[in-house]
Design an enzyme around this catalytic site. Structure first.
Site, PDB file in Angstrom:
ATOM      1  N   ASP A 150      -8.521   0.162   2.684  1.00 32.46           N
ATOM      2  CA  ASP A 150      -7.623  -0.175   3.800  1.00 32.46           C
ATOM      3  C   ASP A 150      -6.223   0.353   3.492  1.00 32.46           C
ATOM      4  O   ASP A 150      -5.561   0.941   4.341  1.00 32.46           O
ATOM      5  CB  ASP A 150      -7.638  -1.696   4.008  1.00 32.46           C
ATOM      6  CG  ASP A 150      -6.402  -2.226   4.718  1.00 32.46           C
ATOM      7  OD1 ASP A 150      -5.865  -1.509   5.570  1.00 32.46           O
ATOM      8  OD2 ASP A 150      -5.991  -3.355   4.414  1.00 32.46           O
ATOM      9  N   HIS A 151      -5.804   0.185   2.225  1.00 32.83           N
ATOM     10  CA  HIS A 151      -4.453   0.595   1.856  1.00 32.83           C
ATOM     11  C   HIS A 151      -4.342   2.091   1.607  1.00 32.83           C
ATOM     12  O   HIS A 151      -3.259   2.608   1.405  1.00 32.83           O
ATOM     13  CB  HIS A 151      -3.982  -0.213   0.640  1.00 32.83           C
ATOM     14  CG  HIS A 151      -3.823  -1.661   0.955  1.00 32.83           C
ATOM     15  ND1 HIS A 151      -3.357  -2.586   0.055  1.00 32.83           N
ATOM     16  CD2 HIS A 151      -4.060  -2.366   2.094  1.00 32.83           C
ATOM     17  CE1 HIS A 151      -3.338  -3.797   0.612  1.00 32.83           C
ATOM     18  NE2 HIS A 151      -3.759  -3.680   1.852  1.00 32.83           N
ATOM     19  N   ASP A 152      -5.463   2.797   1.642  1.00 34.49           N
ATOM     20  CA  ASP A 152      -5.437   4.253   1.626  1.00 34.49           C
ATOM     21  C   ASP A 152      -5.211   4.787   3.045  1.00 34.49           C
ATOM     22  O   ASP A 152      -4.573   5.813   3.237  1.00 34.49           O
ATOM     23  CB  ASP A 152      -6.779   4.795   1.076  1.00 34.49           C
ATOM     24  CG  ASP A 152      -6.769   6.302   0.804  1.00 34.49           C
ATOM     25  OD1 ASP A 152      -5.986   7.026   1.440  1.00 34.49           O
ATOM     26  OD2 ASP A 152      -7.568   6.753  -0.026  1.00 34.49           O
TER      27      ASP A 152
ATOM     28  N   THR B  52      -0.958   8.141   5.218  1.00 35.20           N
ATOM     29  CA  THR B  52      -1.916   9.131   5.707  1.00 35.20           C
ATOM     30  C   THR B  52      -3.235   8.457   6.082  1.00 35.20           C
ATOM     31  O   THR B  52      -3.735   7.600   5.360  1.00 35.20           O
ATOM     32  CB  THR B  52      -2.216  10.225   4.657  1.00 35.20           C
ATOM     33  OG1 THR B  52      -2.957   9.636   3.574  1.00 35.20           O
ATOM     34  CG2 THR B  52      -0.941  10.845   4.119  1.00 35.20           C
TER      35      THR B  52
ATOM     36  N   ASP C 133      -7.560   9.922   0.973  1.00 35.06           N
ATOM     37  CA  ASP C 133      -7.030  10.980   0.111  1.00 35.06           C
ATOM     38  C   ASP C 133      -6.332  10.414  -1.118  1.00 35.06           C
ATOM     39  O   ASP C 133      -5.623  11.126  -1.831  1.00 35.06           O
ATOM     40  CB  ASP C 133      -6.041  11.850   0.909  1.00 35.06           C
ATOM     41  CG  ASP C 133      -4.904  11.037   1.503  1.00 35.06           C
ATOM     42  OD1 ASP C 133      -4.886   9.809   1.305  1.00 35.06           O
ATOM     43  OD2 ASP C 133      -4.031  11.620   2.174  1.00 35.06           O
TER      44      ASP C 133
ATOM     45  N   SER D 278      -3.907   8.189  -1.077  1.00 36.49           N
ATOM     46  CA  SER D 278      -2.463   8.021  -0.868  1.00 36.49           C
ATOM     47  C   SER D 278      -1.964   6.700  -1.458  1.00 36.49           C
ATOM     48  O   SER D 278      -0.788   6.566  -1.759  1.00 36.49           O
ATOM     49  CB  SER D 278      -2.096   8.131   0.617  1.00 36.49           C
ATOM     50  OG  SER D 278      -2.851   7.235   1.397  1.00 36.49           O
TER      51      SER D 278
ATOM     52  N   HIS E 160     -11.172 -10.018   5.292  1.00 36.47           N
ATOM     53  CA  HIS E 160     -10.410 -11.241   5.017  1.00 36.47           C
ATOM     54  C   HIS E 160     -11.318 -12.445   4.805  1.00 36.47           C
ATOM     55  O   HIS E 160     -10.936 -13.420   4.177  1.00 36.47           O
ATOM     56  CB  HIS E 160      -9.417 -11.517   6.153  1.00 36.47           C
ATOM     57  CG  HIS E 160      -8.304 -10.524   6.205  1.00 36.47           C
ATOM     58  ND1 HIS E 160      -7.533 -10.304   7.318  1.00 36.47           N
ATOM     59  CD2 HIS E 160      -7.843  -9.660   5.252  1.00 36.47           C
ATOM     60  CE1 HIS E 160      -6.642  -9.364   7.058  1.00 36.47           C
ATOM     61  NE2 HIS E 160      -6.804  -8.960   5.821  1.00 36.47           N
TER      62      HIS E 160
END
Ligand code: HEM
Ligand SMILES: [Ca+2]
Length: 750
Positions: A245-247, A317, A321, A323, A486
């Site tokens: 999710d945080h990518d 992004t 990848d 990020s 969650h």
């Protein structure tokens, strides 16, 4: 008679004159109308630019009056990261305001305005003028001042070999697709009450949607204190979901003056009246003990189209990848890079840790009683949200450096940049591979994998890249579907000893939110114990029950994440659940009170929803999606996926775009992809293998047999618990180069 019918020269001239006059008058009128329209549009912008300046003034005033919460309040890092996001926020605000002003002045709806050719033309022209002038212009000190053009893409060295940091030029015809700071695309158009930015209301005229907290209390509360275990996956699977999710998405919220965090409730009770807020009302008898729950709206993207309502931005992004390891801006990556192509580390007595983030506005709060605790720095600002997430950031930072070392021995002539770029490319590929090869297999039924073309090749190269596919993270996916995770958060976290039996430091999850203590304590000596816990304990089930840490004590304050998720859907203009079912070609109810036909929603919560919603067509996407029977259960096959059909469809479409719309998808041939031999190596990688290679796997350390672990687990939990009874199940995420457990094999085990 006849003669008299003939007009005299004089008369003819007069007539012509009159005609000319009339024509001129008509032209004048048209001109007048155009001028009026132009004036109207220009005035709207003028008022709104002024209004924005007043809005900034007001924010200063709020700050002075102490309505912004604590004095010296932290800045919001999620937004403050880049000047560019501040500019987008400003332009987005002004555009929304101008649309609302035009609606008010003309009495037309937004769609009618869009269809009025004269107005639409003026709108375009005015925006162009403003952009040419300085008012809507992007300033140059931002980390990314403007969109790159296709021609400019072609001038970038290595544009076909390496990804840019901010994701531009992935798609060579549409260089901004999937890039950081771009508008999130949508699968279905937005729905707002005023067409621009006010949350939707009931489809029944005059009726409201139910209060988010009331909905949450009715359907998302836990039946008991203990978590319901996931039947086939470890807690690491939850952590991977958040890591991914945080990518791929970060939706910035509105910030105040200088990026100051906005507060929407005074002392948890009095809502502050301001456009930036959609505070959630809480019942005085609610166990939360407050009557006003904080909710700051997401910042508006610069939605230049006249017909568009509020849109939101993706601050990172969209591509998978890495990020979250490297950052999405040049300044972020610069802050993370070390010499020799490596990433910065903090050297600790028990192995390297992530570098320290000493800036004041890191999203991290240390408890203060442990001197070796610190806030970590990574490519995504949410790295400190919880220790399990932090451990994945840590292992991929270490993997990058490990790969650099390996490359260097094989290619001693390579420059630092070359080493960095190659290692970054391999790490990104590994993250894609683990996500599609191991994680997605848990999320979906196999039908979904096939339907959306998410399957991986075992040999050869992929030629599925489609340059007409926009890989951007969509609003419905980020605001609802991917948030299913969650529900998988356990209410406790702990360290596990080398005997696979002794749990220490058992802590309520809410205590560890924003606090990396459990990961960084004792100079890294706890890292293994934390990973050992995550790779052996089961995740909480992805169902309608949420742990207290998520639903009542998020960040150890009176916050309910499920309420936030529902409210965020309304903030972002998400169409209702039934609209999404229709979009997915799934059966959907016809009448407002057609509740009984919705057998795909669990029976008990369905009744509760019926009491709260005025119509089936009002159901929020997050609510409907979470309450759906899981796809396998729907077909009588047991609970072997994380989501039901609707989330399955939204996730499937998005993960297809992320795969087939990514020019650097790892299964492609060179130059974007890899050589056959390198690809073969990447195909063998598992998360457990990565943990193992970086001394973060419990198994590497102990060299114990899987069977042994499993026996210990049975001892610990007793045989009434369905924990880790089978050998194969404990293989998940443990140190092994063999394939990760697949849905198929789970079914096979039944
Ligand atoms: C302890 C674990 C977690 C915590 C404390 C947490 C917390 C949060 C918070 C506070 C938000 C912003 C809510 C809002 O105001 O709209 C959020 C957003 C989100 N979360 Fe989580 N989350 C956790 C785990 C997960 C997991 C496991 C997943 C997926 C499998 C996930 C997926 C998402 C997504 C997709 C968003 C939207 C991101 C964006 O658009 O900016 N989260 N989470
Ligand atoms: Ca990314």
């Amino acid at each position: 008679g006849k003669h008299n019918d003939k007009l005299t020269e004089k008369e003819l001239e007069t007539l012509e004159e009159i005609e000319e006059l009339l024509e001129e008058k008509e032209k004048e009128n048209a001109l007048k109308k155009r001028e009026d329209v132009e004036l109207l549009v220009k005035e709207a912008f003028g008022t709104c630019i002024e209004e924005f300046n007043r809005f900034r003034e007001r924010q200063k005033k709020f700050k002075m009056e102490g309505l912004d919460g604590k004095p010296k309040r932290k800045r919001n890092r999620l937004f403050k990261r880049s000047k560019r996001s501040e500019e987008i926020q400003k332009i987005g605000h002004i555009l929304n305001c101008a649309k609302k002003t035009l609606i008010k002045k003309t009495g037309k709806t937004l769609k009618e305005l869009r269809d009025d050719l004269e107005i639409a033309k003026c709108w375009k022209k005015t925006i162009k003028e403003l952009a040419d002038g300085n008012n809507l212009k992007k300033r140059h000190h931002s980390s990314r001042s403007k969109r790159t053009t296709p021609d400019e893409c072609n001038e970038i060295t290595d544009v076909n070999t390496y990804r840019t940091i901010d994701g531009q030029c992935n798609n060579l015809n549409n260089p901004h697709w999937g890039a950081a700071f771009e508008q999130q695309p949508r699968f279905i158009s937005e729905v707002y009450n005023n067409g621009v930015d006010t949350p939707r209301t009931s489809v029944i005229p005059g009726e409201n949607l139910p209060n988010p907290r009331e909905l949450s209390n009715a359907v998302f509360a836990s039946a008991s204190e203990t978590d319901v275990d996931e039947s086939f996956n470890t807690l690491m699977s939850m952590n991977w979901g958040q890591f991914i999710d945080h990518d791929i998405v970060l939706t910035p919220h509105i910030t105040g003056q200088d990026g100051a965090e906005i507060s929407c409730c005074v002392n948890g009770n009095d809502p502050v009246e301001r456009d930036e807020c959609m505070a959630i009302e809480v019942d005085a008898n609610d166990e939360l003990g407050i009557t006003c729950m904080e909710f700051v709206r997401s910042a508006s993207a610069a939605a230049f189209e006249l017909g568009d309502g509020k849109q939101v931005t993706n601050g990172i992004t969209s591509f998978i990848d890495g990020s979250m390891v490297y950052g999405s801006t040049t300044s972020e990556v610069a802050a993370l890079r070390d010499a020799g192509g490596k990433l910065k580390v903090k050297e600790a007595a028990n192995g390297n840790l992530l570098p320290e983030d000493s800036s004041e506005d890191s999203i991290c709060s240390l408890s203060g009683d442990d001197s070796d605790d610190y806030c970590q720095l990574a490519g995504d600002v949410r790295v400190n949200v919880q220790p399990g997430l932090g451990s994945l950031h840590l292992v991929f930072m270490k993997e990058h450096n490990r790969i650099v070392d390996e490359l260097k021995t094989r290619q001693p002539g390579w420059t630092d940049d070359k080493l960095f770029n190659e290692a970054r490319k391999i790490v990104g590929a590994i993250i894609q591979h683990i996500t599609y090869n191991e994680w997605l297999e848990n999320v979906f039924v196999n039908d979904v994998i096939t339907k959306y073309d998410l399957g991986l090749l075992s040999t050869g190269f992929s030629d599925d890249y489609t340059d007409t596919l926009d890989p951007g993270i969509t609003v419905g996916f980020a605001t609802a579907a991917l948030r299913f995770g969650h529900s998988q958060v356990r209410s406790q976290i702990a360290h596990m000893g080398a005997d696979y039996s002794t749990l220490t430091d058992e802590t309520n999850m809410e205590i560890t939110l924003k606090n990396p203590h459990m990961l960084v304590d004792e100079a890294g000596s706890k890292v293994l114990e934390l990973v050992r816990y995550m790779t052996t304990v089961q995740g909480a089930k992805a169902d309608e029950e949420f742990s207290g840490a998520i639903r009542n004590k998020l960040f150890n304050t009176a916050l309910d994440l499920t309420s936030l998720n529902i409210q965020r859907g309304r903030d972002h203009g998400l169409p209702s659940y039934t609209e999404w079912r229709k979009w997915c070609n799934l059966p959907a109810p016809v009448n407002d009170d057609d509740w009984s036909s919705m057998t795909y929603i669990k029976r008990r919560p369905r009744r509760l929803l019926q009491n709260l919603y005025k119509s089936v067509h009002d159901i929020d996407l997050y609510v409907g999606g979470m309450l759906e029977l899981r796809s396998t259960a729907l077909n009588g096959g047991g609970d072997f996926t994380y989501v039901g059909e609707t989330f399955g469809c939204i996730l499937g479409e998005q993960f297809k775009n992320l795969k087939n719309g990514d020019r650097f998808w790892y299964e492609r041939a060179e130059p974007e992809g890899f050589s056959e031999s390198k690809l073969a190596e990447i195909r063998k990688v598992t998360l457990s293998g990565i943990l193992c290679k970086n001394q973060m796997s419990p198994v590497e350390e102990n060299r114990v047999q899987m069977r042994e672990i499993s026996n210990r687990w049975t001892l610990r939990h007793g045989k009434d618990k369905t924990v880790m009874q089978d050998n194969t199940r404990t293989y998940e995420f443990l140190c092994s180069m063999s394939a990760f457990l697949k849905i198929n094999s789970v079914k096979h085990l039944q």
